[in-house]
Design a protein around this motif. Structure first.
Motif, short mmCIF file in Angstrom:
data_model
loop_
_atom_site.label_atom_id
_atom_site.label_comp_id
_atom_site.label_asym_id
_atom_site.label_seq_id
_atom_site.Cartn_x
_atom_site.Cartn_y
_atom_site.Cartn_z
N GLU A 239 0.85 -1.18 0.00
CA GLU A 239 0.00 0.00 0.00
C GLU A 239 0.89 1.23 0.00
O GLU A 239 2.05 1.19 0.42
N THR A 240 0.34 2.33 -0.49
CA THR A 240 1.03 3.62 -0.48
C THR A 240 0.46 4.46 0.66
O THR A 240 -0.74 4.43 0.94
N SER A 241 1.32 5.19 1.32
CA SER A 241 0.90 6.02 2.44
C SER A 241 1.84 7.21 2.57
O SER A 241 2.82 7.34 1.82
N GLU A 249 6.29 15.82 5.40
CA GLU A 249 5.62 14.59 5.01
C GLU A 249 6.41 13.92 3.89
O GLU A 249 6.90 14.59 2.98
N TRP A 250 6.51 12.59 3.98
CA TRP A 250 7.22 11.80 2.98
C TRP A 250 6.26 10.78 2.38
O TRP A 250 5.43 10.19 3.09
N ASP A 251 6.40 10.59 1.10
CA ASP A 251 5.60 9.60 0.39
C ASP A 251 6.33 8.27 0.44
O ASP A 251 7.51 8.17 0.05
N ILE A 252 5.67 7.21 0.91
CA ILE A 252 6.31 5.89 1.06
C ILE A 252 5.40 4.82 0.46
O ILE A 252 4.19 5.01 0.31
N ILE A 253 6.04 3.69 0.10
CA ILE A 253 5.34 2.49 -0.35
C ILE A 253 5.78 1.34 0.55
O ILE A 253 6.98 1.07 0.66
N THR A 254 4.84 0.66 1.17
CA THR A 254 5.13 -0.45 2.08
C THR A 254 4.69 -1.76 1.43
O THR A 254 3.54 -1.89 1.02
N PHE A 255 5.63 -2.69 1.34
CA PHE A 255 5.36 -4.03 0.82
C PHE A 255 5.42 -5.02 1.98
O PHE A 255 6.34 -4.95 2.81
N TRP A 256 4.47 -5.94 2.03
CA TRP A 256 4.48 -7.03 3.00
C TRP A 256 4.73 -8.33 2.27
O TRP A 256 3.94 -8.74 1.42
N VAL A 257 5.84 -8.95 2.61
CA VAL A 257 6.24 -10.21 1.99
C VAL A 257 5.91 -11.34 2.97
O VAL A 257 6.48 -11.42 4.06
#
Length: 495
Positions: A239-241, A249-257
């Motif tokens: 998801e992007t958050s 504020e920083w734009d991040i992408i979190t991946f769950w493996v």
């Protein structure tokens, strides 16, 4: 004194005027540099090409290389869009003790370079070129869970499209921190996160978005990861958050493996040998309980199980937060073996009560053990009852004389009818000695008979207790195995 006082205010005014002139000149210089940079960026917004040459000229690209310190945007108020996708190629290692996951990724990044734009018709139809990445600006995208030095193989080139679209493919050996749950080892599943984001640029400068859908990245990763290795990929989510820290504020992408361990190696090397040793311990109850070999066999079995645990200790994960269920399983198995040995010691002590001569079995033991417990476990036994012996008609009788000596007389004769009664007085010492020997033999046989009866009773008590403890031991092992299997199954279903 009055002249000195008049000179001071004029000096301060002169200094203030000079400072104002210097600050104004600095502002003018900065404004001229910014205007020069703006005019230059507008001029190089499209690369030039020469006839007879394929692609943009070196001079026009050199001007772009000189702008490497600047973010490649004509209007700096517009953020640069960076797209990210990766393929999980391999899981190199999982260190449960340090809570570290080591993976190998094929990482792909895309971003827009507004200064690298040319017309393919003017450049002999060239639509894509490769350039060294060190000459161009690139977004400082990092993985927040990274905990080691980057020793990945460098990929020094990028592909640039004629529209300014840049693609950078590189290999990344990612050593990241992860909260590893090892309670259900070796049937465990791990859920680790990879958070991609810019280290310095906020959302006003750099925005992130996935280059592919999370389903496509998961499908590509499964195709490469399912071939071999200890781990298999279950799913890849993301998801992007926006990460907020203070006013920025920083734009991040979190991946769950989500990965799952293949338990075949540990089942073959750990669970099956341990189950065999426990089965041998159960079968050892069929050895005769009055035999000393039974206790020595169980002690040897415990020693072998301890050596097995020491050898297999390297295969077991260890953390400071908790203990895996398989470690508890091995500890309880060892405790059950010790309990089995203690049971053998108790039964051996009961069966060797014959050393305490003429100690009869207490009445409460007869009632509780030989009656109620024996009926409960369906143990059948018969007491050896011998009828009282009566002298036969033709057997000799042993009578006691007043002098304390025993005289043997035939049953069919009386002292008056005995022809040798006149010679009895001559053989009296020999008969007295023989009678004394016979009396001692009778007492010894009586003692042996009583001792055998007591030994037989204690043997029955020991056998009944052995049957009872063996069934309790089987019940404990069965319940324990069901609990362990149920916990593993519940944990797998929840995961």
């Amino acid at each position: 004194m009055s002249g000195y006082q008049c000179k001071c205010p004029q000096g301060e005014q002169v200094k203030q005027v000079k400072q104002q002139e210097q600050s104004q000149s600095i502002r003018n210089t900065e404004h001229e540099e910014y205007q020069h940079h703006l005019r230059f960026t507008l001029n190089v917004s499209k690369l030039s090409c020469k006839e007879g040459h394929s692609g943009p000229t070196h001079e026009s690209m050199q001007a772009v290389f000189d702008l490497k310190p600047f973010r490649p945007a004509v209007n700096l108020s517009n953020p640069t869009i960076a797209n990210i996708s990766f393929t999980l190629y391999a899981v190199l290692g999982v260190n449960e003790k340090t809570q570290i996951l080591t993976t190998f990724l094929w990482l792909r990044q895309f971003w827009q370079h507004e200064f690298l734009v040319w017309d393919p018709d003017e450049c002999d139809g060239v639509t894509r070129i490769s350039l060294p990445v060190e000459k161009l600006w690139s977004p400082d995208i990092i993985v927040y869970e990274f905990v080691d030095d980057d020793v990945s193989q460098a990929c020094p080139y990028v592909y640039v499209n004629h529209t300014g679209h840049i693609r950078w493919d590189r290999m990344l050996r990612l050593v990241s921190s992860c909260n590893l749950e090892i309670f259900s080892f070796p049937f465990d599943m791990q859920n680790c996160s990879f958070t991609f984001g810019s280290y310095m640029h906020t959302i006003r400068d750099v925005r992130l978005s996935p280059a592919l859908t999370f389903q496509e990245m998961s499908r590509n990763s499964k195709r490469y990861l399912e071939a071999s290795g200890e781990w298999e990929l279950v799913d890849l989510l993301g998801e992007t958050s926006i990460l907020q820290f203070g006013v920025d504020e920083w734009d991040i992408i979190t991946f769950w493996v989500v990965i799952k361990r293949r338990p075949v190696l540990y089942v073959v090397n750990l669970l099956i040998p341990s189950s065999f040793l426990m089965l041998i311990d159960i079968l050892s109850f069929y050895l005769p309980p009055h035999s000393v070999d039974r206790a020595s066999f169980k002690m040897t079995l415990i020693l072998g199980y301890t050596v097995f645990l020491l050898i297999m200790n390297d295969l077991l994960p260890s953390t400071a937060n908790g203990t895996p269920l398989i470690g508890i399983y091995f500890s309880v198995c060892l405790a059950l073996m010790v309990i089995s040995l203690l049971e053998t010691v108790i039964i051996t002590n009961v069966l060797h009560h014959n050393s305490m001569k003429y100690k009869e079995v207490p009445n409460w033991v007869r009632v509780v053990v030989l009656k109620h417990i024996a009926n409960l476990i369906c143990y059948r036994w018969t007491e050896d009852v011998q009828p009282p012996t009566t002298p036969q008609k033709d057997e000799p009788e042993i009578s006691n004389v007043d002098s304390g000596l025993w005289i043997i007389q035939p049953a069919s004769q009386t002292p008056a009818q005995d022809p040798t009664s006149s010679r009895g007085a001559a053989a009296l010492p020999e008969l007295q000695q023989i009678c004394q020997y016979l009396g001692d033999l009778h007492a010894h046989l009586t003692s042996m008979h009583k001792e055998n009866e007591l030994l037989d009773q204690w043997c029955h008590v020991g056998y009944v207790l052995d049957f009872l403890l063996f069934r309790i031991y089987l019940l404990l092992i069965s319940c324990y195995a069901l609990v362990i299997i149920s916990m593993w199954c519940v944990w797998i279903n929840q995961s």
